[in-house]
Design a protein around this motif. Structure first.
Motif, PDB file in Angstrom:
ATOM      1  N   ASN A  89       4.804  -8.945  -5.669  1.00  0.00           N
ATOM      2  CA  ASN A  89       5.170  -9.436  -4.342  1.00  0.00           C
ATOM      3  C   ASN A  89       6.674  -9.387  -4.095  1.00  0.00           C
ATOM      4  N   GLU A 141       2.589   1.072  -2.988  1.00  0.00           N
ATOM      5  CA  GLU A 141       2.421   0.030  -4.013  1.00  0.00           C
ATOM      6  C   GLU A 141       3.638   0.126  -4.935  1.00  0.00           C
ATOM      7  N   TYR A 151       4.406  -1.907   2.435  1.00  0.00           N
ATOM      8  CA  TYR A 151       4.405  -2.140   0.991  1.00  0.00           C
ATOM      9  C   TYR A 151       3.297  -3.123   0.609  1.00  0.00           C
ATOM     10  N   TYR A 180       5.321  -5.605   4.782  1.00  0.00           N
ATOM     11  CA  TYR A 180       4.654  -5.756   3.493  1.00  0.00           C
ATOM     12  C   TYR A 180       3.502  -6.738   3.595  1.00  0.00           C
ATOM     13  N   TYR A 181       2.574  -6.603   2.671  1.00  0.00           N
ATOM     14  CA  TYR A 181       1.405  -7.474   2.561  1.00  0.00           C
ATOM     15  C   TYR A 181       1.795  -8.633   1.650  1.00  0.00           C
ATOM     16  N   ASP A 182       1.977  -9.809   2.234  1.00  0.00           N
ATOM     17  CA  ASP A 182       2.462 -10.976   1.505  1.00  0.00           C
ATOM     18  C   ASP A 182       1.282 -11.702   0.858  1.00  0.00           C
ATOM     19  N   ALA A 184       7.643  -5.844  -3.150  1.00  0.00           N
ATOM     20  CA  ALA A 184       7.180  -5.480  -1.810  1.00  0.00           C
ATOM     21  C   ALA A 184       8.042  -6.131  -0.734  1.00  0.00           C
ATOM     22  N   GLN A 185       8.348  -7.400  -0.923  1.00  0.00           N
ATOM     23  CA  GLN A 185       9.175  -8.113   0.049  1.00  0.00           C
ATOM     24  C   GLN A 185      10.576  -7.513   0.126  1.00  0.00           C
ATOM     25  N   CYS A 237      11.604  -4.405  -0.667  1.00  0.00           N
ATOM     26  CA  CYS A 237      11.610  -3.072  -0.055  1.00  0.00           C
ATOM     27  C   CYS A 237      11.455  -3.151   1.460  1.00  0.00           C
ATOM     28  N   SER A 238      10.595  -4.039   1.918  1.00  0.00           N
ATOM     29  CA  SER A 238      10.385  -4.142   3.365  1.00  0.00           C
ATOM     30  C   SER A 238      11.612  -4.702   4.075  1.00  0.00           C
TER      31      SER A 238
END
Length: 374
Positions: free
Chosen positions: A263, A221, A253, A278-280, A266-267, A269-270
């Motif tokens: 978001n 996270e 992520y 990552y979880y979009d 996360a985007q 880093c992935s």
């Protein structure tokens, strides 16, 4: 607290974003109190309506959005505004009064907004305070769900005045909050675990439809400023490649919010490695509770800088590295310490602490093989 299923229950707190911790606490409280009719006082038109539409379809929900006069709260210190001044700053006061008159009890939830960190969000605090002032003046019963209190600093007297006359015991989630409640706010208090440490069973009615992740993964996270991530992009990419090459493990992520350290992080880093995903949440607009629990339960390890990332990882008994950052200062450290202490005392999960995301990766490297072997 006893069931309130036959009452019109008002809820007030920091409901104004996609943040999983904020909306999760609200809905968990609604479930715990067996509410059938609620009135939610919010400071945003979209939130928490989006989440309540998803999780409270069998409950009658009324919304009252507190509006303030443009440029009225120009000073960044809420303690400079008296009760009369705050009420005078409400642009739709007559409408708000009608909604407060209609409730049978007001529940103050929201987790951790009673502190000096939050008090500089003047308009938001003023909107919350408006409801509490009106409920007191209309002699509505006021009750608290589990809170994190303090540090209050220069805002101690203002908060004390806000809750003056409220005859209710405050459930608090850390020992420092007990001191703040008793000494500074002059409220009785008792210790309780965080509302989401043992989620209400009604969450089980919602099943994640995410495709299973076939390879082992570490769930991250990313509660980290973008500038920090960009400055360390090479190392983040390196750790992702290293873990896949050494352990066949991907990094996944998971944002807890749409825009606030969420978001975008996360985007980004992935994108730094072919071995990360990552979880979009851009289409749903918020992280779904059932998806987050499914991702945590499927992970070998969780890395998080958010308090409720820590809470849910420990709730699921998944090994977790908590990044103790300086974004929330003493406020963040106090609440994290208490939940860690409780979980150790009750044999829940394995916990490690880190000072940064890179530090967390180093600790993960030293602990991952041992945890996998167990």
């Amino acid at each position: 607290m006893t069931s309130l299923q036959h009452s019109n229950v008002g809820f007030v707190g920091p409901y104004g974003s996609a943040n999983l911790g904020d909306y999760g606490i609200l809905i968990n409280d609604i479930y715990d109190l067996h509410c059938n009719h609620i009135t939610v006082f919010s400071y945003n038109y979209n939130w928490p309506k989006v989440q309540l539409d998803a999780y409270c379809t069998e409950i009658q929900v009324d919304y009252c959005v507190v509006q303030v006069k443009e440029n009225y709260f120009f000073d960044g210190a809420i303690y400079k505004y008296s009760e009369d001044a705050i009420l005078n700053g409400c642009r739709n006061l007559d409408e708000v009064i009608r909604y407060v008159k209609a409730i049978d009890v007001l529940i103050i939830s929201g987790g951790g907004w009673i502190n000096s960190f939050w008090a500089y969000r003047t308009e938001k605090i003023a909107k919350i305070a408006t409801i509490i002032y009106l409920a007191k003046s209309l002699n509505k019963p006021i009750r608290f769900m589990t809170q994190g209190l303090g540090p209050l600093g220069e805002f101690a007297e203002w908060y004390k005045s806000l809750f003056e006359g409220v005859n209710a015991t405050v459930p608090v989630r850390d020992k420092q909050s007990l001191v703040v409640a008793n000494r500074e706010l002059k409220l009785s208090a008792k210790w309780c675990p965080d509302d989401l440490l043992i989620p209400n069973q009604r969450w089980d009615n919602f099943k994640s439809v995410l495709a299973p992740i076939e390879t082992p993964y570490v769930l991250i996270e990313p509660f980290v400023p973008m500038e920090n991530l960009k400055n360390n992009a090479d190392m983040i990419g390196y750790f992702s490649r290293m873990f896949y090459e050494w352990y066949g493990c991907r990094l996944f992520y998971m944002p807890f919010d749409l825009v606030h350290f969420g978001n975008e992080q996360a985007q980004y880093c992935s994108s730094l490695s072919a071995y990360a995903d990552y979880y979009d949440i851009s289409s749903d607009l918020f992280p779904k509770f059932e998806d987050v629990l499914a991702l945590i339960n499927g992970a070998d390890f969780v890395i998080t800088g958010r308090y409720h990332g820590l809470v849910l990882a420990l709730s699921c008994a998944i090994p977790v590295i908590h990044i103790v950052n300086d974004i929330c200062g003493e406020y963040g450290a106090n609440k994290a310490y208490s939940i860690v202490e409780w979980c150790f005392a009750n044999g829940r999960g394995s916990l490690f602490c880190a000072g940064s995301l890179l530090d967390a990766f180093v600790k993960l490297e030293t602990q991952y093989k041992t945890i996998r072997a167990e």
